[in-house]
Design a protein around this motif. Sequence first.
Motif, PDB file in Angstrom:
ATOM      1  N   GLY A 165       0.782  -1.229   0.000  1.00 40.63           N
ATOM      2  CA  GLY A 165       0.000   0.000   0.000  1.00 40.63           C
ATOM      3  C   GLY A 165       0.814   1.278   0.000  1.00 40.63           C
ATOM      4  O   GLY A 165       0.251   2.363   0.196  1.00 40.63           O
ATOM      5  N   ARG A 166       2.106   1.166  -0.237  1.00 38.90           N
ATOM      6  CA  ARG A 166       2.969   2.353  -0.219  1.00 38.90           C
ATOM      7  C   ARG A 166       3.815   2.432  -1.485  1.00 38.90           C
ATOM      8  O   ARG A 166       3.941   1.451  -2.223  1.00 38.90           O
ATOM      9  N   GLY A 167       4.396   3.594  -1.714  1.00 34.32           N
ATOM     10  CA  GLY A 167       5.282   3.761  -2.841  1.00 34.32           C
ATOM     11  C   GLY A 167       6.675   3.235  -2.537  1.00 34.32           C
ATOM     12  O   GLY A 167       7.055   3.094  -1.375  1.00 34.32           O
ATOM     13  N   PRO A 168       7.440   2.924  -3.573  1.00 37.89           N
ATOM     14  CA  PRO A 168       8.820   2.458  -3.362  1.00 37.89           C
ATOM     15  C   PRO A 168       9.670   3.520  -2.674  1.00 37.89           C
ATOM     16  O   PRO A 168       9.471   4.722  -2.876  1.00 37.89           O
ATOM     17  N   VAL A 169      10.635   3.030  -1.892  1.00 33.23           N
ATOM     18  CA  VAL A 169      11.573   3.902  -1.190  1.00 33.23           C
ATOM     19  C   VAL A 169      12.993   3.483  -1.564  1.00 33.23           C
ATOM     20  O   VAL A 169      13.328   2.296  -1.482  1.00 33.23           O
TER      21      VAL A 169
ATOM     22  N   PHE B 166       1.566   5.472  -9.527  1.00 23.85           N
ATOM     23  CA  PHE B 166       2.552   6.136  -8.690  1.00 23.85           C
ATOM     24  C   PHE B 166       3.175   7.296  -9.437  1.00 23.85           C
ATOM     25  O   PHE B 166       3.528   7.190 -10.607  1.00 23.85           O
TER      26      PHE B 166
ATOM     27  N   PHE C  48       9.004   8.660  -4.483  1.00 22.56           N
ATOM     28  CA  PHE C  48       7.683   8.244  -4.913  1.00 22.56           C
ATOM     29  C   PHE C  48       6.596   8.756  -3.975  1.00 22.56           C
ATOM     30  O   PHE C  48       6.803   8.902  -2.769  1.00 22.56           O
ATOM     31  N   GLY C  49       5.422   8.967  -4.556  1.00 20.11           N
ATOM     32  CA  GLY C  49       4.241   9.265  -3.776  1.00 20.11           C
ATOM     33  C   GLY C  49       3.627   7.983  -3.243  1.00 20.11           C
ATOM     34  O   GLY C  49       4.094   6.881  -3.547  1.00 20.11           O
ATOM     35  N   PRO C  50       2.538   8.105  -2.476  1.00 14.21           N
ATOM     36  CA  PRO C  50       1.912   6.939  -1.843  1.00 14.21           C
ATOM     37  C   PRO C  50       1.049   6.113  -2.779  1.00 14.21           C
ATOM     38  O   PRO C  50       0.623   5.018  -2.426  1.00 14.21           O
TER      39      PRO C  50
ATOM     40  N   ARG D 284      -5.010   4.249  -6.085  1.00 14.16           N
ATOM     41  CA  ARG D 284      -5.590   2.980  -6.543  1.00 14.16           C
ATOM     42  C   ARG D 284      -6.831   3.303  -7.360  1.00 14.16           C
ATOM     43  O   ARG D 284      -7.756   3.937  -6.866  1.00 14.16           O
TER      44      ARG D 284
END
Lengths: 113, 112
Positions: free
Chosen positions: A41-45, B90, B103-105, B108
């Motif tokens: 549920g999150r973006g890549p880091v 994204f 990157f953003g969150p 969906r």
Amino acid sequence: SQKIEQNSEALNIQEGKTATLTCNYTNYSPAYLQWYRQDPGRGPVFLLLIRENEKEKRKERLKVTFDTTLKQSLFHITASQPADSATYLCALDMFTGRRALTFGSGTRLQVQP
Amino acid sequence: NAGVTQTPKFRVLKTGQSMTLLCAQDMNHEYMYWYRQDPGMGLRLIHYSVGEGTTAKGEVPDGYNVSRLKKQNFLLGLESAAPSQTSVYFCASMRALQETQYFGPGTRLLVL
């Protein structure tokens, strides 16, 4: 065509062990390679970047190797912890004008306590 | 410093409807990107921008349009949504002459 392969099967290991993830690529001559972590549920880091003239890079418990002859990068997490459980993405930048990344599909790591 | 933010977080559309996804970054980055992520596939580049007022196509641009009227914002538009556009989107940004993308969150999107 350009292709990046990561093991699609999840990697399950015991806490304290070393996790090793593989990234293979074809038809590339990348200037550098990056590893990212993605939680559900999150973006890549961003985690680490290694350049084509570097063999190894370290950051705390993380280590990345880059073999341009084999066209392969290995990503190691030593003394793994349950908090390391996530999907790890390999990404390549061809250093084109767009500076955009091409990603592998990622490998899910599950560290069991 | 919020980094990269995306609006909305989740959206359901009917086939044929249109919508715009907003990406904003407060890091003064020159480069901005839109990716989509589907199960079993890596992130795929839709469109990107190397500066205010400029945009270009990525790997999978069909069915999408973008605009970058302000440096901090990058908009992704779907003119006529299709079920194949069901995905997680994204946004990312990067400073020129650096290599790390932020990157953003994610948004969906479900197209019925």
